[in-house]
Each structure stands twice: as structure tokens, then as C-alpha cells.
Design an enzyme around this catalytic site. Structure first.
Site, PDB file in Angstrom:
ATOM      1  N   HIS A 176       0.914  -1.052  -0.026  1.00  0.00           N
ATOM      2  CA  HIS A 176      -0.015   0.014  -0.129  1.00  0.00           C
ATOM      3  C   HIS A 176       0.972   1.193   0.124  1.00  0.00           C
ATOM      4  O   HIS A 176       1.250   1.942   1.044  1.00  0.00           O
ATOM      5  CB  HIS A 176      -0.741  -0.066   0.994  1.00  0.00           C
ATOM      6  CG  HIS A 176      -2.014   1.033   1.040  1.00  0.00           C
ATOM      7  ND1 HIS A 176      -3.459   0.915   1.892  1.00  0.00           N
ATOM      8  CD2 HIS A 176      -1.933   2.331   0.857  1.00  0.00           C
ATOM      9  CE1 HIS A 176      -3.911   1.983   1.741  1.00  0.00           C
ATOM     10  NE2 HIS A 176      -3.166   2.810   1.196  1.00  0.00           N
TER      11      HIS A 176
ATOM     12  N   HIS B  96      -7.883  -5.233   7.575  1.00  0.00           N
ATOM     13  CA  HIS B  96      -7.683  -4.370   8.598  1.00  0.00           C
ATOM     14  C   HIS B  96      -7.922  -4.720  10.083  1.00  0.00           C
ATOM     15  O   HIS B  96      -8.902  -5.105  10.484  1.00  0.00           O
ATOM     16  CB  HIS B  96      -8.489  -3.093   8.521  1.00  0.00           C
ATOM     17  CG  HIS B  96      -7.577  -1.809   9.055  1.00  0.00           C
ATOM     18  ND1 HIS B  96      -6.881  -1.016   8.329  1.00  0.00           N
ATOM     19  CD2 HIS B  96      -7.884  -1.181  10.252  1.00  0.00           C
ATOM     20  CE1 HIS B  96      -6.486  -0.003   9.156  1.00  0.00           C
ATOM     21  NE2 HIS B  96      -6.994  -0.152  10.290  1.00  0.00           N
TER      22      HIS B  96
ATOM     23  N   GLU C 289      -2.520  -1.712  -3.145  1.00  0.00           N
ATOM     24  CA  GLU C 289      -3.717  -0.890  -2.677  1.00  0.00           C
ATOM     25  C   GLU C 289      -3.288   0.665  -2.607  1.00  0.00           C
ATOM     26  O   GLU C 289      -2.228   1.159  -2.577  1.00  0.00           O
ATOM     27  CB  GLU C 289      -3.771  -1.378  -1.081  1.00  0.00           C
ATOM     28  CG  GLU C 289      -4.394  -2.545  -0.976  1.00  0.00           C
ATOM     29  CD  GLU C 289      -4.508  -3.005   0.629  1.00  0.00           C
ATOM     30  OE1 GLU C 289      -5.192  -3.980   0.861  1.00  0.00           O
ATOM     31  OE2 GLU C 289      -3.993  -2.103   1.450  1.00  0.00           O
TER      32      GLU C 289
END
Length: 237
Positions: free
Chosen positions: A43, A190, A70
Site C-alpha cells: 500500500h 484491517h 492498494e
């Protein structure tokens, strides 16, 4: 079996804190896959405080499983993804200065924008996923964007589970049922950890992939990276 994609951002954070190339991000990616992980996630953020854009490019040659990039689909990010052509791009509505991801997309308000970006990625053969909260209206909106998958934002589930409230998974179950009915693939991520991943997996129908980074790397400090990857794989069976 739900696939495990290991987010290696924290490896880059550790490397960047000292300079140089220790730990070696590319070698960690190779090893994590050798240990059994079915994917690698990164990410990159605009300030490159952990994963650098060049890291994302360099990983193309070493990821032999699934490669997931991401990020917020701003121009530089879009260009990076189109250059790297990962297996999957996951769109996350990060504010530029955000410490970590903290909300899913409003797929109604941002529908036209997401539809345009997703169409470009899909035209280039890249599977798309969008980060969403477990809200039925947002799942329905996601379907209208043309995305292949959604990624359920699981921070609230993890928080409630840590408090002993297993009913905190109910919005996620309802969202997964709707996503399945709409023909959307389901990812999640997450704050998922060794403590809560088995319960989550067993209750979410059609869960295709979880992306886990912070908890997995933290747990590995005590238990070892190879061991922890295999502990996740056992829980995801």
C-alpha cells in the site's frame, strides 16, 4: 480455502527507519510466498513513508503468487498500477496524511469517479476491489461501479471482538450475503489477527481473500515469520 495475502508495508517501515536495505523487502516477499502465503500486498502512500513506488515496481519480478497493490487512485497511483499490472488493485479512500486506512468508500457519492477508474483498470486486465464499510447501501453502490470485488473494512469487527462482543460480526455477515447475491467477490482486511481470523472466516460466506500486515508482522516478532504465516493458513482452512 480463503487466500492469505501478506501486506509487507511494515517490513518497509523497518527498513526505512535505518536506511539501507535491511530487512530486504524483496527477499521477505520471496520467503513469505515460500512459507505458503498466496499473495503479497503493498500500500504505497504519496509520502512513501513505508512502501516506495520503486518497491512496487521491483516486486513485479519476485511475486509469483497474487500481487495486490492498494491505494487512493490519484494520478501517480493509477500510473503506477498500470505500469506494474498487478493481479489486483484495491482502491482505498485514504486522505494524504492518514496514518492508516480509516474508512471505506462512499460508493454512492463517488460512484461516477470509481466507475471511471475501475473501467480503466479492468480494460488493462487488472482485477479490481474497493474498500467498503459493512453497510448494505455501500455494497449495493459498489455493484454499480463495476468492481470485481469488495474488501470489507474490518477494524470495527476487530474492536468489538476484542471486547468480547461477537455480535459485532453481524453487519459483516449481512454485507457478505448481499455481496454474494450481487455477484461480488469478497476480500477483507484491517486489524485481523491470529486471535480473530478464525471466527471471522467461519462466519463470512464466500470469503476469498484476507490481507494482513500489521498484526502478522507484530506477531512474527515473538513467533517467527514462517510459523505465523502457517498459523494463519491453518486458521483459514
Amino acid at each position: 480455502m480463503t487466500k492469505l495475502s501478506v501486506n509487507i508495508n511494515k517490513i518497509a517501515t523497518l527498513r526505512n527507519s535505518r536506511g539501507g536495505n535491511v530487512p530486504n523487502l524483496l527477499q521477505v516477499a520471496v520467503d513469505v510466498q515460500r512459507f505458503g502465503a498466496e499473495g503479497i500486498t503493498v500500500h504505497p502512500r504519496p509520502d512513501e513513508r513505508h512502501i516506495r513506488y520503486q518497491d512496487a515496481r521491483d516486486l513485479v519480478s519476485v511475486v509469483s503468487t497474487e500481487y495486490n497493490i492498494e491505494g487512493n487512485p490519484q494520478h501517480n497511483f493509477i500510473d503506477l498500477v498500470l505500469e506494474c499490472k498487478p493481479t489486483q488493485v484495491t482502491l482505498v479512500p485514504d486522505a494524504i496524511g492518514a496514518l492508516t486506512s480509516n474508512a471505506g468508500w462512499d460508493t454512492v457519492k463517488n460512484q461516477a469517479y470509481l466507475k471511471e477508474v475501475i473501467a480503466e483498470f479492468k480494460a488493462n486486465g487488472i482485477r479490481t476491489s474497493i474498500f467498503v464499510d459493512p453497510v448494505l447501501e455501500m455494497i449495493e453502490g459498489a455493484k454499480e461501479t463495476g468492481t470485481d470485488r469488495i474488501e470489507l473494512y474490518t477494524e470495527e469487527f476487530a474492536h468489538q471482538y476484542g471486547l468480547g462482543n461477537k455480535k459485532g460480526i453481524e453487519p459483516y455477515i449481512a454485507s457478505a450475503v448481499l455481496a454474494n447475491d450481487l455477484g461480488l467477490g469478497i476480500n477483507a482486511g484491517h486489524d485481523l489477527s491470529l486471535d480473530n481470523i478464525k471466527f471471522f472466516k467461519e462466519n463470512i460466506p464466500g470469503l476469498l481473500e484476507v490481507s494482513i500486515g500489521h498484526a502478522l508482522i507484530s506477531e512474527s516478532l515473538y513467533l517467527g515469520l514462517e510459523n505465523v504465516v502457517n498459523m494463519y493458513l491453518q486458521r483459514l482452512k
